[in-house]
Design a protein around this motif. Structure first.
Motif, short mmCIF file in Angstrom:
data_model
loop_
_atom_site.label_atom_id
_atom_site.label_comp_id
_atom_site.label_asym_id
_atom_site.label_seq_id
_atom_site.Cartn_x
_atom_site.Cartn_y
_atom_site.Cartn_z
N VAL A 4 0.85 -1.19 0.00
CA VAL A 4 0.00 0.00 0.00
C VAL A 4 0.89 1.24 0.00
N ARG A 35 -2.48 2.84 9.36
CA ARG A 35 -1.81 1.69 8.77
C ARG A 35 -1.32 0.78 9.88
N TYR A 53 -8.67 6.31 -3.94
CA TYR A 53 -7.90 5.08 -3.95
C TYR A 53 -7.98 4.43 -5.31
N LEU A 90 -8.19 -2.29 3.94
CA LEU A 90 -7.35 -2.93 2.93
C LEU A 90 -6.50 -4.00 3.59
N HIS A 117 -3.41 -6.21 3.57
CA HIS A 117 -2.11 -6.10 2.93
C HIS A 117 -1.71 -7.37 2.18
N GLN A 146 -4.59 -7.82 -0.80
CA GLN A 146 -4.93 -6.58 -1.51
C GLN A 146 -6.46 -6.43 -1.66
#
Length: 189
Positions: free
Chosen positions: A2, A69, A88, A149, A151, A154
């Motif tokens: 990301v 994050r 995004y 999201l 990681h 995805q």
């Protein structure tokens, strides 16, 4: 992977650090009843799970854009009116790119793929509808939404936390409605 690309802002700049706190936020907001114009609440740092994010999101009101994050997930959200939009899209390397700037994300994703319907909407109303933008490869969070999201996969999930719907029924008494209207005006100003 990301990528998070944010612009410098003179008024209400991004607060916090993705490297140190895992969280950045901009705007004027209230967290658990306390007003923030500068700084970031300790509780918004180092969020790892969606359940934790949801619980903290419920305590957040005002005008803001938020990006958190974690180790395995990235969460991002906009306020109930989307005063600070977040965009995004997928880059050519299949990385998810999140940004507060359509131009930055367009450069990063190589998203020169015009959305004809989006352009027609924009020309006629000066805005696009839903999560549509002027590019088929870029989307935006709508007011009252957050995204998660994953990681590893995805996979991106977009969820509503506020839908502006009312389930209460109000009496049709004119005096009561007038009183409520005055209370709303007092709260606004």
């Amino acid at each position: 992977m990301v990528k998070i690309l944010v612009r410098e802002h003179g008024v209400y700049p991004w607060q916090g650090s993705l490297e140190e706190d895992g969280t950045i936020i901009r705007g004027v907001f209230y967290y658990d009843g306390k007003r923030y114009e500068h700084g970031i609440p300790e509780e918004l740092r180092h969020i790892e799970t969606e359940e934790e994010f949801q619980a903290k999101q419920k305590k957040l009101t005002g005008r803001y854009a938020l990006i958190c994050r974690g180790t395995n997930r990235t969460f991002f959200a906009v306020d109930r009116i989307s005063i600070y939009p977040l965009f995004y899209g997928l880059s050519e390397k299949n990385d998810m790119v999140i940004s507060d700037s359509f131009a930055l994300i367009e450069q990063e994703t190589g998203a020169v793929c015009p959305d004809t319907e989006g352009m027609l909407q924009f020309l006629s109303t000066q805005s696009t509808y839903g999560n549509r933008t002027l590019s088929k490869k870029i989307q935006t969070l709508m007011a009252g939404q957050y995204a998660v999201l994953n990681h590893e996969t995805q996979e991106l999930s977009v969820r509503d936390y506020d839908t502006h719907s009312h389930t209460e029924s109000y009496p049709h008494d004119e005096q009561w409605l007038t009183q409520k209207h005055e209370e709303v005006l007092d709260d606004v100003f």
